[in-house]
Design an enzyme around this catalytic site. Sequence first.
Site, mmCIF file in Angstrom:
data_model
loop_
_atom_site.group_PDB
_atom_site.id
_atom_site.type_symbol
_atom_site.label_atom_id
_atom_site.label_comp_id
_atom_site.label_asym_id
_atom_site.label_seq_id
_atom_site.Cartn_x
_atom_site.Cartn_y
_atom_site.Cartn_z
ATOM 1 C CE LYS A 22 -1.662 1.639 3.991
ATOM 2 N NZ LYS A 22 -1.565 3.063 4.334
ATOM 3 C CB CYS A 116 -4.820 10.561 10.803
ATOM 4 S SG CYS A 116 -3.250 9.941 11.350
ATOM 5 N NE ARG A 121 -0.292 11.541 9.158
ATOM 6 C CZ ARG A 121 0.489 10.473 9.088
ATOM 7 N NH1 ARG A 121 0.794 9.811 10.170
ATOM 8 N NH2 ARG A 121 0.995 10.100 7.937
ATOM 9 N N PRO A 122 1.562 16.865 10.694
ATOM 10 C CG PRO A 122 3.531 17.251 11.880
ATOM 11 C CD PRO A 122 2.326 16.373 11.839
ATOM 12 C CB ILE A 123 2.172 18.876 5.458
ATOM 13 C CG1 ILE A 123 1.192 20.043 5.603
ATOM 14 C CG2 ILE A 123 1.449 17.563 5.402
ATOM 15 C CD1 ILE A 123 0.340 20.264 4.355
ATOM 16 C CG ASP A 124 6.522 21.061 9.730
ATOM 17 O OD1 ASP A 124 5.858 20.004 9.795
ATOM 18 O OD2 ASP A 124 7.611 21.198 10.303
ATOM 19 C CG ASP A 307 3.429 1.379 9.226
ATOM 20 O OD1 ASP A 307 2.885 2.193 9.978
ATOM 21 O OD2 ASP A 307 3.574 1.569 8.002
ATOM 22 C CB ILE A 329 7.360 7.186 14.037
ATOM 23 C CG1 ILE A 329 8.643 6.344 13.893
ATOM 24 C CG2 ILE A 329 7.022 7.901 12.718
ATOM 25 C CD1 ILE A 329 9.893 7.093 13.476
HETATM 26 C C1 UD1 Z 1 5.192 7.163 8.388
HETATM 27 C C2 UD1 Z 1 6.357 6.214 8.582
HETATM 28 C C3 UD1 Z 1 6.327 5.205 7.460
HETATM 29 C C4 UD1 Z 1 4.967 4.530 7.497
HETATM 30 C C5 UD1 Z 1 3.826 5.528 7.394
HETATM 31 C C6 UD1 Z 1 2.457 4.897 7.560
HETATM 32 C C7 UD1 Z 1 8.571 6.652 9.459
HETATM 33 C C8 UD1 Z 1 9.744 7.532 9.439
HETATM 34 N N1 UD1 Z 1 7.585 6.963 8.628
HETATM 35 O O1 UD1 Z 1 5.366 7.796 7.140
HETATM 36 O O2 UD1 Z 1 7.354 4.273 7.601
HETATM 37 O O3 UD1 Z 1 4.856 3.595 6.474
HETATM 38 O O4 UD1 Z 1 3.971 6.479 8.431
HETATM 39 O O5 UD1 Z 1 2.179 4.556 8.868
HETATM 40 O O6 UD1 Z 1 8.516 5.690 10.184
HETATM 41 N N2 UD1 Z 1 6.577 15.129 10.413
HETATM 42 C C9 UD1 Z 1 6.640 16.474 10.684
HETATM 43 N N3 UD1 Z 1 6.504 17.357 9.653
HETATM 44 C C10 UD1 Z 1 6.316 16.952 8.367
HETATM 45 C C11 UD1 Z 1 6.238 15.564 8.093
HETATM 46 C C12 UD1 Z 1 6.383 14.680 9.149
HETATM 47 O O7 UD1 Z 1 6.810 16.885 11.827
HETATM 48 O O8 UD1 Z 1 6.202 17.797 7.469
HETATM 49 C C13 UD1 Z 1 6.721 14.138 11.527
HETATM 50 C C14 UD1 Z 1 5.428 13.368 11.786
HETATM 51 O O9 UD1 Z 1 4.581 14.038 12.653
HETATM 52 C C15 UD1 Z 1 5.934 12.078 12.370
HETATM 53 C C16 UD1 Z 1 7.255 11.869 11.674
HETATM 54 O O10 UD1 Z 1 7.649 13.143 11.163
HETATM 55 O O11 UD1 Z 1 6.200 12.233 13.734
HETATM 56 C C17 UD1 Z 1 7.187 10.797 10.588
HETATM 57 O O12 UD1 Z 1 6.555 11.315 9.540
HETATM 58 P P1 UD1 Z 1 6.610 10.763 8.061
HETATM 59 O O13 UD1 Z 1 7.714 9.806 7.824
HETATM 60 O O14 UD1 Z 1 6.475 11.929 7.203
HETATM 61 O O15 UD1 Z 1 5.244 10.012 8.067
HETATM 62 P P2 UD1 Z 1 4.680 9.192 6.917
HETATM 63 O O16 UD1 Z 1 5.156 9.670 5.605
HETATM 64 O O17 UD1 Z 1 3.220 9.075 7.157
#
Ligand code: UD1
Length: 418
Positions: A22, A116, A121-124, A307, A329
Site C-alpha cells: 500500500k 488522523c 499530521r504536520p506537513i511543514d 507500522d 514516530i
Molecule cells: C510514516 C512512517 C512510514 C509509514 C507511514 C504509515 C517513518 C519515518 N515513517 O510515514 O514508515 O509507512 O507512516 O504509517 O517511520 N513530520 C513532521 N513534519 C512533516 C512531516 C512529518 O513533523 O512535514 C513528523 C510526523 O509528525 C511524524 C514523523 O515526522 O512524527 C514521521 O513522519 P513521516 O515519515 O512523514 O510520516 P509518513 O510519511 O506518514
Amino acid sequence: MQKLIVHGGTKLRGEIELQGSKNSALPILAAAYLCSGKCVLHNCPKLTDIYAASRILNSLGCKCTFSGNTAEIIPSESDYAFISDELMREMRSSIIFLGALLGRHKKCTVSYPGGCELGPRPIDMHLAAFRKMGVEISENFGKVVCNVRKKVHGTKISLAFPSVGATENIMLCAVLAEGETIINNAAREPEIQDLAEFLRRCGAKIKGDGESRIVIEGVEKLGGCEYSVMSDRIACATYLSAVAGAGGEAIIHKACLNCIEPFISLLDQTGCSIYTLDEGIYVRSGLRLKAIESCIRTMPHPGFPTDAQAVFMAALLKSDGTSVFEENIFDCRYRHTDAMKKMGADIKVIGKTAVVQGVDRLYGANVEATDLRGGAAMVIAGLMAEGTTEVSKICYIDRGYEEIEVYLRKLGADIRRE
Ligand code: UD1
C-alpha cells in the site's frame, strides 16, 4: 457495520502470497499523474486507500481503472488542479498528490490533510521544501493554495527528519523541475526505492534512493511504463507475527527479507525458526516465545518500523518475560493496548514507552479497531486468545490489508467477516 469474528486457539499452518505494498502503490499512483503516457501498475493491492487515490486521479482528469490487481492510468490533458476536501479526507496520505500537482501546474489547491488516528499530521517539511523550490504557498481556511511564477526549480533540501511523505513529495515535484534537486537526510524506506524505480522507468533521472542523499535531475517530460509494485513488507510482518503469536508454521511467498530485516532479527530473538527461501520466508513458532531483552525502538528505516509495532506487540503478549517498546514516530500509536488489556494482556503505557509483561492466557472479547495496524494487532491477539473475539470498525483494517480474513484462513485460522 462489518466485523471480524475470530475463534482463537488454533495453530496456524499454510502458505500465502503477500499482497502488493500500500505504502508503495499510493505514491506510485500519484507519480502516474506526472506521466504523459499510459501507466500499467501490477500488484496493486485492492484496498480502500488505493481506490481513494484512483478517485483523486479521476477527479484530476485521468482515467484510472482496475482489473483485479492491475491498475491502468491514462493521463489527463486537463489543467484542472484542485483536489476537493472530501477526496483529500478519504485518505491520510492524500498530501502526496501535492508534489505531483506541482510538477505539472503553476497553480493548484488542496485541502490540509488534518490529523488522523495516529495524532497530528504536520506537513511543514513538505511545504518548506516546496517553497525552496519556488512555490508560493498560502494556507487559508484549511486549504493549501500554491502558485509557481515560472516553473519549480531544483535546490538543496536538508530534511530535519527523514520523513517518508516529505521525501516522496519532493521527489514527485523534482522529477519535472528545472535543474538538480538534492535531498539530504532523505527517508531510506524500501518504498522510496520502489517509487524511484517506477519514475526512472518513466524517464526520470534519480540517484541515491535507499541512501540518505537523493539527487534528482529534472527532465522535460515523463512517459509511461508497465510496473509491478513491490510486495508489502508490513503485511509480511503482520502475518509473521500472527504465526509467531498463535504458534504453527507458514511460508510467506513474495516476501523481501532485506526489506524487513530489522523486524526479522527481533522475531529471531523470540525463539521462532526463520528461514529464507527463494522469494519467501518460512517461519515456525513452537513453544512460548521469549520476550525481547533490548528495548524495541521504532525508528526510520533501517530501524524497527513503526507500522510493525502493534502487530509485534500482539505476538509478544503471551511471551515469557517482559518486553519494552518505545514509539518514536507517532504520538498516539498505543491506542490498541486498551483492547489488548481487555483481553487479559499486561501492558503499561507511560508516554512513548509500553511495557509488556507476558501472560499465560488471553481471553476473547469485543473490541474496536482504533487504527489500521492496531486493528490487525487485535486480530492477532484474537487468534492467540481463548474463546471468541469480535473486532469491529474494521474499515481501518481494510485500508491496509486485502481481505485479511481470507489470508488468515489460508493459514488455517478460524476467522470470518460478518
Ligand atoms: C510514516 C512512517 C512510514 C509509514 C507511514 C504509515 C517513518 C519515518 N515513517 O510515514 O514508515 O509507512 O507512516 O504509517 O517511520 N513530520 C513532521 N513534519 C512533516 C512531516 C512529518 O513533523 O512535514 C513528523 C510526523 O509528525 C511524524 C514523523 O515526522 O512524527 C514521521 O513522519 P513521516 O515519515 O512523514 O510520516 P509518513 O510519511 O506518514
